[in-house]
Write a protein that holds these residues in place. Structure first.
Motif, PDB file in Angstrom:
ATOM      1  N   HIS A 144       0.855  -1.185   0.000  1.00  0.00           N
ATOM      2  CA  HIS A 144       0.000   0.000   0.000  1.00  0.00           C
ATOM      3  C   HIS A 144       0.892   1.236   0.000  1.00  0.00           C
ATOM      4  O   HIS A 144       1.986   1.233   0.563  1.00  0.00           O
ATOM      5  CB  HIS A 144      -0.936   0.020   1.212  1.00  0.00           C
ATOM      6  N   TYR A 145       0.426   2.291  -0.650  1.00  0.00           N
ATOM      7  CA  TYR A 145       1.188   3.535  -0.667  1.00  0.00           C
ATOM      8  C   TYR A 145       1.104   4.265   0.670  1.00  0.00           C
ATOM      9  O   TYR A 145       2.051   4.944   1.060  1.00  0.00           O
ATOM     10  CB  TYR A 145       0.685   4.450  -1.787  1.00  0.00           C
ATOM     11  N   GLN A 146      -0.024   4.143   1.350  1.00  0.00           N
ATOM     12  CA  GLN A 146      -0.179   4.707   2.687  1.00  0.00           C
ATOM     13  C   GLN A 146      -1.053   3.780   3.510  1.00  0.00           C
ATOM     14  O   GLN A 146      -1.864   3.015   2.973  1.00  0.00           O
ATOM     15  CB  GLN A 146      -0.818   6.094   2.646  1.00  0.00           C
TER      16      GLN A 146
ATOM     17  N   TYR B 204       8.741  -9.269  -1.251  1.00  0.00           N
ATOM     18  CA  TYR B 204       9.959  -8.655  -0.707  1.00  0.00           C
ATOM     19  C   TYR B 204      10.197  -7.271  -1.309  1.00  0.00           C
ATOM     20  O   TYR B 204      10.387  -6.287  -0.594  1.00  0.00           O
ATOM     21  CB  TYR B 204      11.159  -9.562  -0.978  1.00  0.00           C
ATOM     22  N   TYR B 205      10.194  -7.212  -2.646  1.00  0.00           N
ATOM     23  CA  TYR B 205      10.433  -5.931  -3.310  1.00  0.00           C
ATOM     24  C   TYR B 205       9.373  -4.896  -2.924  1.00  0.00           C
ATOM     25  O   TYR B 205       9.679  -3.712  -2.734  1.00  0.00           O
ATOM     26  CB  TYR B 205      10.438  -6.109  -4.825  1.00  0.00           C
ATOM     27  N   HIS B 206       8.132  -5.331  -2.837  1.00  0.00           N
ATOM     28  CA  HIS B 206       7.067  -4.375  -2.546  1.00  0.00           C
ATOM     29  C   HIS B 206       7.070  -3.900  -1.102  1.00  0.00           C
ATOM     30  O   HIS B 206       6.744  -2.733  -0.833  1.00  0.00           O
ATOM     31  CB  HIS B 206       5.706  -4.962  -2.947  1.00  0.00           C
ATOM     32  N   TYR B 207       7.430  -4.755  -0.173  1.00  0.00           N
ATOM     33  CA  TYR B 207       7.559  -4.274   1.213  1.00  0.00           C
ATOM     34  C   TYR B 207       8.695  -3.251   1.310  1.00  0.00           C
ATOM     35  O   TYR B 207       8.562  -2.215   1.973  1.00  0.00           O
ATOM     36  CB  TYR B 207       7.823  -5.440   2.168  1.00  0.00           C
ATOM     37  N   GLN B 208       9.801  -3.540   0.616  1.00  0.00           N
ATOM     38  CA  GLN B 208      10.924  -2.613   0.604  1.00  0.00           C
ATOM     39  C   GLN B 208      10.502  -1.259   0.040  1.00  0.00           C
ATOM     40  O   GLN B 208      10.774  -0.199   0.636  1.00  0.00           O
ATOM     41  CB  GLN B 208      12.050  -3.230  -0.242  1.00  0.00           C
ATOM     42  N   TYR B 209       9.814  -1.282  -1.103  1.00  0.00           N
ATOM     43  CA  TYR B 209       9.341  -0.045  -1.740  1.00  0.00           C
ATOM     44  C   TYR B 209       8.367   0.693  -0.827  1.00  0.00           C
ATOM     45  O   TYR B 209       8.463   1.920  -0.634  1.00  0.00           O
ATOM     46  CB  TYR B 209       8.693  -0.424  -3.074  1.00  0.00           C
ATOM     47  N   GLN B 210       7.427  -0.031  -0.250  1.00  0.00           N
ATOM     48  CA  GLN B 210       6.405   0.548   0.620  1.00  0.00           C
ATOM     49  C   GLN B 210       7.016   1.300   1.800  1.00  0.00           C
ATOM     50  O   GLN B 210       6.543   2.378   2.184  1.00  0.00           O
ATOM     51  CB  GLN B 210       5.517  -0.585   1.117  1.00  0.00           C
TER      52      GLN B 210
ATOM     53  N   PRO C  32       7.170   5.656   1.329  1.00  0.00           N
ATOM     54  CA  PRO C  32       5.733   5.782   1.605  1.00  0.00           C
ATOM     55  C   PRO C  32       5.166   7.044   0.957  1.00  0.00           C
ATOM     56  O   PRO C  32       5.833   8.083   0.905  1.00  0.00           O
ATOM     57  CB  PRO C  32       5.680   5.860   3.133  1.00  0.00           C
ATOM     58  N   GLY C  33       3.949   6.926   0.417  1.00  0.00           N
ATOM     59  CA  GLY C  33       3.317   8.079  -0.222  1.00  0.00           C
ATOM     60  C   GLY C  33       3.781   8.318  -1.639  1.00  0.00           C
ATOM     61  O   GLY C  33       3.506   9.382  -2.208  1.00  0.00           O
TER      62      GLY C  33
ATOM     63  N   PRO D 225       1.528  11.015   7.178  1.00  0.00           N
ATOM     64  CA  PRO D 225       1.940  11.615   8.453  1.00  0.00           C
ATOM     65  C   PRO D 225       2.798  10.668   9.290  1.00  0.00           C
ATOM     66  O   PRO D 225       2.687  10.631  10.514  1.00  0.00           O
ATOM     67  CB  PRO D 225       0.589  11.899   9.126  1.00  0.00           C
ATOM     68  N   TYR D 226       3.662   9.896   8.638  1.00  0.00           N
ATOM     69  CA  TYR D 226       4.536   8.965   9.345  1.00  0.00           C
ATOM     70  C   TYR D 226       5.738   8.667   8.462  1.00  0.00           C
ATOM     71  O   TYR D 226       5.731   8.925   7.255  1.00  0.00           O
ATOM     72  CB  TYR D 226       3.805   7.665   9.686  1.00  0.00           C
ATOM     73  N   GLN D 227       6.762   8.101   9.051  1.00  0.00           N
ATOM     74  CA  GLN D 227       7.948   7.688   8.334  1.00  0.00           C
ATOM     75  C   GLN D 227       7.864   6.196   8.011  1.00  0.00           C
ATOM     76  O   GLN D 227       7.241   5.430   8.741  1.00  0.00           O
ATOM     77  CB  GLN D 227       9.216   7.942   9.172  1.00  0.00           C
ATOM     78  N   GLY D 228       8.493   5.786   6.915  1.00  0.00           N
ATOM     79  CA  GLY D 228       8.558   4.369   6.601  1.00  0.00           C
ATOM     80  C   GLY D 228       9.420   3.624   7.614  1.00  0.00           C
ATOM     81  O   GLY D 228      10.206   4.222   8.360  1.00  0.00           O
ATOM     82  N   LYS D 229       9.298   2.319   7.630  1.00  0.00           N
ATOM     83  CA  LYS D 229      10.010   1.493   8.617  1.00  0.00           C
ATOM     84  C   LYS D 229      11.433   1.149   8.199  1.00  0.00           C
ATOM     85  O   LYS D 229      12.176   0.562   8.982  1.00  0.00           O
ATOM     86  CB  LYS D 229       9.222   0.202   8.865  1.00  0.00           C
ATOM     87  N   LEU D 230      11.819   1.491   6.964  1.00  0.00           N
ATOM     88  CA  LEU D 230      13.167   1.188   6.481  1.00  0.00           C
ATOM     89  C   LEU D 230      13.912   2.473   6.137  1.00  0.00           C
ATOM     90  O   LEU D 230      13.330   3.408   5.592  1.00  0.00           O
ATOM     91  CB  LEU D 230      13.103   0.296   5.235  1.00  0.00           C
ATOM     92  N   SER D 231      15.202   2.499   6.449  1.00  0.00           N
ATOM     93  CA  SER D 231      16.050   3.639   6.088  1.00  0.00           C
ATOM     94  C   SER D 231      17.019   3.266   4.977  1.00  0.00           C
ATOM     95  O   SER D 231      17.963   3.995   4.699  1.00  0.00           O
ATOM     96  CB  SER D 231      16.831   4.127   7.310  1.00  0.00           C
ATOM     97  N   THR D 232      16.783   2.122   4.345  1.00  0.00           N
ATOM     98  CA  THR D 232      17.624   1.656   3.243  1.00  0.00           C
ATOM     99  C   THR D 232      17.222   2.339   1.930  1.00  0.00           C
ATOM    100  O   THR D 232      16.276   3.126   1.894  1.00  0.00           O
ATOM    101  CB  THR D 232      17.495   0.128   3.100  1.00  0.00           C
TER     102      THR D 232
END
Length: 212
Positions: free
Chosen positions: A92-94, A128-134, A138-139, A168-175
């Motif tokens: 999901h995008y958000q 895997y790829y989509h969770y990384q992208y999400q 995000p957004g 209104p939040y940050q994604g869970k990955l900083s990669t």
């Protein structure tokens, strides 16, 4: 706010567009009872794809469509045969964080949907790829865009024109591992709808038959 996606199979002797449009008034009554909203039903042949939302607890599609049981095939897999089988959110995008955040600000936006098929051996790679992208971006697309999976069949729900805004939040990955050429990275994952012709048809648009 919860988001729901389900799949069903209509009986072959029924026209789903006529049947579900006739059933719409009673469906709206059930939606009010269950506190469901933003419901859209799409079809591909006899296959049905359902999307809706709710601020309440779990809202069962069998309760919403209890007046439509005769139109749907029974789906095995549990002790009690089901008419609707859940699809899993794999991208999901958000994600909604509050009712206020999730309000539609563009009344003219319309739901639309597409479906695609994954090669079974590529499902884990695709997720895997989509969770990384999400979580890295995000957004990055339509706020309400979401992909749900059942078996190897994917249902992409979105709205047009797209709502593009930062969540209104940050994604869970900083990669920064999301491929630059996203289309090229994704193409090997799919079973095209038109295996004999080029270019390959990956995402097939499907019509909406009711909206409530």
């Amino acid at each position: 706010m919860q988001r729901y996606h389900y799949r069903a199979q209509c009986r072959p002797d029924l026209d789903p567009e006529v049947y579900f449009r006739d059933a719409l008034p009673e469906l709206r009554d059930h939606m009010r009872e269950c506190e469901a909203s933003n419901l859209s039903l799409f079809r591909s042949g006899a296959g049905l794809f359902l999307y809706y939302e709710s601020t309440a607890g779990h809202v069962d599609p069998h309760a919403l469509f209890r007046h439509c049981e005769e139109a749907l095939e029974a789906w095995p897999g549990e002790d009690v045969p089901r008419r609707w089988v859940p699809m899993m959110d794999i991208f999901h995008y958000q994600t909604p964080v509050s009712e206020e955040h999730w309000l539609r600000k563009n009344a003219s936006a319309l739901p639309y949907a597409r479906i695609a098929r994954l090669k079974p051996e590529q499902v884990s790679s695709y997720v895997y790829y989509h969770y990384q992208y999400q979580e890295e971006k995000p957004g990055d697309g339509d706020k309400y865009g979401i992909i749900a999976l059942h078996e190897n069949l994917m249902f992409f729900y979105s709205e047009a024109p797209a709502t593009l805004e930062q969540p209104p939040y940050q994604g869970k990955l900083s990669t920064a591992g999301t491929p630059n050429d996203w289309s090229a990275a994704m193409l090997p994952h799919f079973v095209p709808w038109n295996a004999e012709t080029e270019p390959p048809l990956i995402w097939q648009s499907i019509p909406m038959i009711i909206r409530a």
